[in-house]
Design an enzyme around this catalytic site. Sequence first.
Site, short mmCIF file in Angstrom:
data_model
loop_
_atom_site.label_atom_id
_atom_site.label_comp_id
_atom_site.label_asym_id
_atom_site.label_seq_id
_atom_site.Cartn_x
_atom_site.Cartn_y
_atom_site.Cartn_z
N SER A 14 0.81 -1.22 0.00
CA SER A 14 0.00 0.00 0.00
C SER A 14 0.84 1.27 0.00
O SER A 14 0.42 2.30 0.50
CB SER A 14 -0.96 0.02 1.20
OG SER A 14 -1.71 -1.14 1.26
N ASP A 80 -6.89 0.38 0.67
CA ASP A 80 -5.56 0.87 1.04
C ASP A 80 -5.60 2.33 1.46
O ASP A 80 -4.99 2.72 2.46
CB ASP A 80 -4.57 0.68 -0.12
CG ASP A 80 -4.29 -0.78 -0.43
OD1 ASP A 80 -4.75 -1.65 0.34
OD2 ASP A 80 -3.64 -1.05 -1.45
#
Length: 193
Positions: A14, A80
């Site tokens: 992420s 994310d």
Amino acid sequence: MAIAGDVPLGSGLSSSASLEVATAVFLECILERHGVAAYRSSYKDNATTTLTAKEVKTERAVRCQRAENEFCNVPCGIMDQFVSSAGSRGKLLLIDCRTLDFREVSVSGSEGGGAHSDDDDAPVLVVANSNVSHDLGAGEYPVRVRQCKDATDILSKVNPRIESLRDVFMEDIRKSSSSSGGSEGILLRRLVT
């Protein structure tokens, strides 16, 4: 603004979302210093009201996801960006992607947020670099998104209350498979279960 990091590119950690959110928070701080609110709710009775902290975290996540979708041409979801915007140490984030509501969930044994616990039942999270490159734009993610949208379209013809796959029951799949007579039931079952 200078950015440095050592997260391997394409590692699936992420990093793009966290960079987007960090940049958004940086810009919010600059705007706030100059007396400008970065986020405002809709106009009510000719007046704007400032968003709550929770609403700001949600709006920030949505804007960062949109930036990645539109400007980077990456068909990512919202998870994310949401975790980078609203997450906190020692907590999991339960996200409802339909309503964009979220809540924090404590992880047993992590109340102190420390890296070590004497509790034998405390969860352990291991992050490892597998050296497998992760590319949302060129990978399977866009294919899965398309398959899920197609499956939702098929199933909503059988049951109009179905807006997304989270609304589907096995009975809906059985009805869809029997009405179409095709082999799509196997794919639908795989997507839903």
